[in-house]
Design a protein around this motif. Structure first.
Motif, short mmCIF file in Angstrom:
data_model
loop_
_atom_site.label_atom_id
_atom_site.label_comp_id
_atom_site.label_asym_id
_atom_site.label_seq_id
_atom_site.Cartn_x
_atom_site.Cartn_y
_atom_site.Cartn_z
N GLN A 151 0.84 -1.21 0.00
CA GLN A 151 0.00 0.00 0.00
C GLN A 151 0.88 1.25 0.00
OE1 GLN A 151 -2.69 0.37 3.40
NE2 GLN A 151 -4.35 0.97 2.04
N THR A 152 0.55 2.19 -0.88
CA THR A 152 1.31 3.44 -0.92
C THR A 152 0.84 4.38 0.19
OG1 THR A 152 -0.24 4.50 -2.47
CG2 THR A 152 1.59 3.25 -3.42
N THR A 153 1.54 5.50 0.35
CA THR A 153 1.20 6.43 1.42
C THR A 153 1.21 7.87 0.90
OG1 THR A 153 1.70 7.04 3.72
CG2 THR A 153 3.58 6.74 2.24
N SER A 154 0.95 8.80 1.79
CA SER A 154 0.93 10.23 1.43
C SER A 154 2.35 10.79 1.41
CB SER A 154 0.09 11.01 2.44
OG SER A 154 0.73 11.01 3.71
N ALA A 155 2.50 11.92 0.75
CA ALA A 155 3.80 12.58 0.73
C ALA A 155 4.18 13.11 2.11
CB ALA A 155 3.79 13.73 -0.29
N LYS A 156 3.19 13.54 2.87
CA LYS A 156 3.46 14.08 4.20
C LYS A 156 4.04 13.01 5.12
CE LYS A 156 0.46 18.10 4.55
NZ LYS A 156 1.59 19.00 4.72
N VAL A 157 3.59 11.77 4.97
CA VAL A 157 4.10 10.68 5.81
C VAL A 157 5.36 10.07 5.20
CG1 VAL A 157 3.61 8.38 6.74
CG2 VAL A 157 1.87 10.18 6.83
N GLY A 158 5.29 9.66 3.96
CA GLY A 158 6.41 8.96 3.34
C GLY A 158 7.65 9.80 3.13
N LEU A 159 7.46 11.09 2.87
CA LEU A 159 8.59 11.98 2.58
C LEU A 159 8.74 13.10 3.59
CD1 LEU A 159 7.86 12.23 -1.24
CD2 LEU A 159 9.96 11.30 -0.26
N ALA A 160 7.88 13.11 4.61
CA ALA A 160 7.85 14.23 5.55
C ALA A 160 7.72 15.55 4.78
CB ALA A 160 9.09 14.25 6.44
N TYR A 161 6.89 15.53 3.74
CA TYR A 161 6.69 16.67 2.84
C TYR A 161 6.02 17.80 3.62
CZ TYR A 161 5.60 18.89 -1.68
OH TYR A 161 5.52 19.73 -2.77
N GLU A 162 6.64 18.97 3.61
CA GLU A 162 6.17 20.06 4.46
C GLU A 162 5.16 20.99 3.78
OE1 GLU A 162 9.67 21.98 5.92
OE2 GLU A 162 10.15 20.34 7.31
N LYS A 163 5.06 20.91 2.46
CA LYS A 163 4.09 21.74 1.75
C LYS A 163 2.73 21.04 1.75
CE LYS A 163 7.66 23.71 -1.24
NZ LYS A 163 8.13 23.86 -2.65
N ASP A 164 1.73 21.68 1.15
CA ASP A 164 0.42 21.04 1.05
C ASP A 164 0.53 19.74 0.27
OD1 ASP A 164 -0.73 23.13 2.41
OD2 ASP A 164 -1.42 24.17 0.60
N GLU A 165 -0.23 18.75 0.69
CA GLU A 165 -0.21 17.46 0.01
C GLU A 165 -0.64 17.66 -1.45
OE1 GLU A 165 0.28 13.23 -0.04
OE2 GLU A 165 0.75 14.69 1.52
N PRO A 166 0.18 17.22 -2.41
CA PRO A 166 -0.23 17.35 -3.82
C PRO A 166 -1.54 16.62 -4.09
CG PRO A 166 2.11 16.81 -3.65
CD PRO A 166 1.53 16.65 -2.27
N PRO A 167 -2.46 17.24 -4.81
CA PRO A 167 -3.80 16.65 -5.02
C PRO A 167 -3.78 15.35 -5.82
CG PRO A 167 -3.51 18.59 -6.38
CD PRO A 167 -2.34 18.56 -5.45
N TYR A 168 -2.70 15.08 -6.54
CA TYR A 168 -2.64 13.89 -7.37
C TYR A 168 -2.04 12.68 -6.64
CZ TYR A 168 1.82 16.34 -7.93
OH TYR A 168 2.97 17.04 -7.69
N ILE A 169 -1.57 12.88 -5.41
CA ILE A 169 -1.05 11.76 -4.63
C ILE A 169 -2.20 11.06 -3.91
CG2 ILE A 169 0.39 11.10 -2.66
CD1 ILE A 169 1.96 11.76 -5.19
N LYS A 170 -2.25 9.74 -4.04
CA LYS A 170 -3.32 9.00 -3.39
C LYS A 170 -2.76 7.72 -2.76
CE LYS A 170 -4.80 6.57 -7.63
NZ LYS A 170 -5.93 6.22 -8.49
N ILE A 171 -3.48 7.22 -1.78
CA ILE A 171 -3.11 5.96 -1.14
C ILE A 171 -3.87 4.85 -1.84
CG2 ILE A 171 -3.23 4.63 1.00
CD1 ILE A 171 -2.97 7.28 2.53
#
Length: 312
Positions: A151-171
Motif C-alpha cells: 500500500q502506498t502512502t501520502s507525501a506528508k508521511v512517506g517523505l515528511a513533505y512540508e508543503k500542502d499534500e499534492p492533489p494527485y497523490i493517493k493511497i
C-alpha cells in the motif's frame, strides 16, 4: 423536402458524433493526449558520478535512468511506465530550477546507468517517447520507490513533505507480492551509537539512548513520528527524516511493524523498500506481467492526472 433535409442533417450529426466518441474512446484506451508543449526533444546536460558533464538528447538520458532505476529482465511495460515517470520527474525538476542540467545520481535526482541499457529496455522506453504526467496541465512530482509493501502512502508521511499534500497523490493498494523476500519482510539492527549519531546530525543531542517510542502511524501502518529518550533529554522527529539520516538502504521503509531493544542495539522489523509515495516499481512489475499498459500502471498510482505527449 424539409423533412428529408432534417433527416439528412440528423444522420450526418449522428455519424460525426459516433466518430468523435470512437476517437475519444481510442484515446482513453491508451490514455495519452497530444500536447506538444515542447517544440522538440530537449538537449540536456547530465552531471555524471565521476564529476564529468555530458550533453545528450533527453530520451538518451531517460533510457539511462530506466536502466539505473530498474533491474535487467523486467517486463517491457514496467520499463515503459518508469520512463513516463522519469521524464516527468526530470522535466519538473528542470522547470522548477530553470536549468537544463541534472545529476546522474539518485541522491540528487535519478540514477543514470547507461551501461545497463539493453535493447529490450531501449525499445520499451521508445514506446512511450515524449509521454509525461500532468495535473491541471502542470508536470506532477514524479515520485516512485522500489516497493510499497502492499500500500502506498501520502507525501506528508512517506517523505515528511512540508508543503500542502499534492492533489494527485493517493493511497492505493499495490500488488507487491513479486518483490524479493527481503523486501516483503525484513529485520535490521542498529547500534545505539548509530541511532545517537543520526539524531545528532539532525540537531537532536539526547546523550546516551535509553528508549525508542513509536508515537503514531498512518492508516497504511507507516510510522509518522518517532520519539527518543536519552540521558540528556528527549526528541521527537519525523520517521521519514530519521530513516534518511540513519541509512535508507538498510532501514528500508517506515512501514515498521515492531522496534525491539536488544542490549545496546535496536532491531526494526518492517515491509517494503522506499518512501512509499507514488509508483511502486515492484507493483509496476506485477501489473506489467498482468498485461497492463504503461499508462494504466501510472494511472493506478496517481489520481486526477493526464498522460500527454510533450514532443514527437
Amino acid at each position: 423536402m424539409k423533412f428529408t433535409r432534417l433527416f439528412l442533417f440528423i444522420f450526418i450529426f449522428i455519424i460525426i458524433m459516433t466518430m468523435a466518441v470512437a476517437c475519444d474512446n481510442q484515446a482513453r484506451v491508451k490514455g495519452v493526449r497530444e500536447r506538444n508543449r515542447l517544440e522538440k526533444e530537449p538537449e540536456i546536460v547530465v552531471k555524471l558520478t565521476d564529476g564529468q558533464e555530458k550533453q545528450m538528447k533527453f530520451e538518451e538520458y531517460i533510457t539511462g535512468v530506466v536502466a539505473g532505476e530498474m533491474k535487467k529482465g523486467w517486463p517491457a511495460n514496467a520499463y515503459a511506465a518508469q520512463a513516463i515517470i522519469a521524464r516527468t520527474f526530470a522535466l519538473k525538476y528542470m522547470d522548477e530550477n530553470k536549468t537544463n542540467v541534472i545529476s546522474g545520481s539518485y541522491e540528487f535526482a535519478q540514477e543514470f546507468k547507461p551501461e545497463n541499457v539493453t535493447q529490450e529496455l531501449a525499445d520499451a522506453v521508445s514506446k512511450t517517447r515524449g509521454e509525461v504526467v500532468v495535473h491541471q496541465d502542470d508536470y506532477i512530482k514524479g515520485w516512485f520507490h522500489a516497493s510499497a509493501g502492499g500500500q502506498t502512502t501520502s507525501a506528508k508521511v512517506g517523505l515528511a513533505y512540508e508543503k500542502d499534500e499534492p492533489p494527485y497523490i493517493k493511497i492505493v493498494n499495490s500488488p507487491d507480492e513479486m518483490a524479493p523476500e527481503d523486501v516483503q519482510n525484513w529485520t535490521i539492527e542498529f547500534s545505539n551509537r548509530e541511532i545517537e549519531e543520526a539524531l545528532s546530525s539532525m540537531g537532536k543531542d539526547i546523550g546516551v539512548l535509553e528508549k525508542v517510542i513509536i508515537e503514531d502511524r498512518d492508516r497504511t501502518g507507516r510510522i509518522i513520528d518517532l520519539s527518543f529518550k536519552g540521558s540528556k533529554g528527549s526528541a521527537t522527529v519525523k520517521a521519514a527524516n530519521f530513516r534518511n539520516e540513519l541509512d535508507p538502504k538498510r532501514l528500508k521503509s517506515t512501514k515498521i511493524s515492531e522496534i525491539k531493544k536488544q542490549d545496546d542495539r535496536y532491531s526494526f522489523s518492517g515491509a517494503g523498500f522506499g518512501h512509499g509515495v507514488g509508483m511502486s516499481q515492484w507493483g509496476a512489475y506485477a501489473m506489467a506481467k498482468d498485461g497492463r499498459s504503461p499508462e494504466e500502471i501510472v494511472s493506478h498510482y496517481f489520481k486526477d492526472i493526464e498522460i500527454v505527449k510533450e514532443y514527437d
